[in-house]
Design an enzyme around this catalytic site. Sequence first.
Site, mmCIF file in Angstrom:
data_model
loop_
_atom_site.group_PDB
_atom_site.id
_atom_site.type_symbol
_atom_site.label_atom_id
_atom_site.label_comp_id
_atom_site.label_asym_id
_atom_site.label_seq_id
_atom_site.Cartn_x
_atom_site.Cartn_y
_atom_site.Cartn_z
ATOM 1 N N PRO A 2 0.893 -1.270 -0.052
ATOM 2 C CA PRO A 2 0.136 0.098 0.119
ATOM 3 C C PRO A 2 0.980 1.124 0.051
ATOM 4 O O PRO A 2 1.954 1.482 0.711
ATOM 5 C CB PRO A 2 -0.801 0.042 1.286
ATOM 6 C CG PRO A 2 -0.823 -1.491 1.778
ATOM 7 C CD PRO A 2 0.581 -2.078 1.292
ATOM 8 N N GLU A 3 0.515 2.142 -0.951
ATOM 9 C CA GLU A 3 1.285 3.444 -1.099
ATOM 10 C C GLU A 3 0.483 4.554 -0.279
ATOM 11 O O GLU A 3 -0.604 4.311 0.015
ATOM 12 C CB GLU A 3 1.574 3.686 -2.476
ATOM 13 C CG GLU A 3 2.435 2.649 -3.039
ATOM 14 C CD GLU A 3 3.932 3.091 -2.971
ATOM 15 O OE1 GLU A 3 4.271 3.872 -2.259
ATOM 16 O OE2 GLU A 3 4.858 2.420 -3.505
ATOM 17 N N HIS A 91 -4.611 -14.920 9.808
ATOM 18 C CA HIS A 91 -3.935 -13.556 9.419
ATOM 19 C C HIS A 91 -5.138 -12.635 10.087
ATOM 20 O O HIS A 91 -4.457 -11.425 9.916
ATOM 21 C CB HIS A 91 -3.300 -13.196 8.135
ATOM 22 C CG HIS A 91 -2.602 -14.512 7.551
ATOM 23 N ND1 HIS A 91 -1.486 -14.971 8.065
ATOM 24 C CD2 HIS A 91 -2.556 -15.181 6.513
ATOM 25 C CE1 HIS A 91 -0.861 -15.919 7.477
ATOM 26 N NE2 HIS A 91 -1.888 -16.039 6.544
ATOM 27 N N ARG A 151 23.180 18.018 -2.012
ATOM 28 C CA ARG A 151 22.819 16.460 -1.991
ATOM 29 C C ARG A 151 23.335 15.897 -3.289
ATOM 30 O O ARG A 151 23.007 16.292 -4.403
ATOM 31 C CB ARG A 151 21.320 16.311 -1.810
ATOM 32 C CG ARG A 151 20.849 17.006 -0.630
ATOM 33 C CD ARG A 151 19.904 15.866 0.202
ATOM 34 N NE ARG A 151 19.544 16.548 1.405
ATOM 35 C CZ ARG A 151 19.382 15.737 2.447
ATOM 36 N NH1 ARG A 151 19.625 14.444 2.286
ATOM 37 N NH2 ARG A 151 18.930 16.288 3.606
#
Length: 270
Positions: A2-3, A91, A151
């Site tokens: 899941p994002e 589960h 960076r």
Amino acid sequence: MPELPEVETTRAGLAPHLTGRTISAVTLRRPDLRWPIPPEVAAQLPGQRIDTIRRRAKYLLLDTHAGSALLHLGMSGSLRVLAPDVPVRRHDHVDIALDSGQVLRFNDPRRFGCLLWQPAGETHALLRDLGPEPLDDAFDGDYLFRASRGRRAPVKAFLMDQRIVVGVGNIYAAEALHAAGISPLREAGRIARERYVRLGAEIRRILAYAIGRGGTTLRDFISPDGAPGYFEQELSAYGRGGLPCPGCGTPLRQALIAQRTTVWCPRCQR
Ligand SMILES: [Zn+2]
């Protein structure tokens, strides 16, 4: 996995069932998920009213007067609101029973998810060093430009660093970089401000679009593998290595960046 859009869709889907409800019982069918479930979850939550369900990065927080239950779906977790007589499946690790008679059930086959406790008035260590939310006002291309100076990491790794901005996972980093015409290999500190302005806008647009799509197809991401099926057929770069770029037809390139598969167009993305 899941994002952010799937987690935000989960939050929005659960909110009407949870907000204002009092927790009547907590059932833990095992002592741990990714980490041990702290004793406060079962000891403090019963009797508490859920004031809000919030999302921070990919964490969900059930806020009560005593503190917040902090949940993460990990790789394979899902949350469902069910009638209490729905049989427990394999589960199904946690039930949070509500005074509505319904049960919030947490299923997680791979157990990379977590259920933790954040005392009222404190910020859990997992949330302390997180960057801004990509859809909040504090996030835009100017912010990315400032944060990127000095960076040397490739810009894709920079975008996926949760201390810079949260919730831009592999899919959304690849899509936003393609839409903004920026090579994922380019050094973050060497990208001009106006290119970051475009990238910031694309990140917000793509995430907002995905959330909007997820909001109407709640079932899709509750599939056991959590794949964002509703969005996948609309992706331009992610998962399309070797296929023609939707912008110019050039075969998309694929490589590993920071251990993650990355796809980009060598012609459109510089
Ligand atoms: Zn192209």
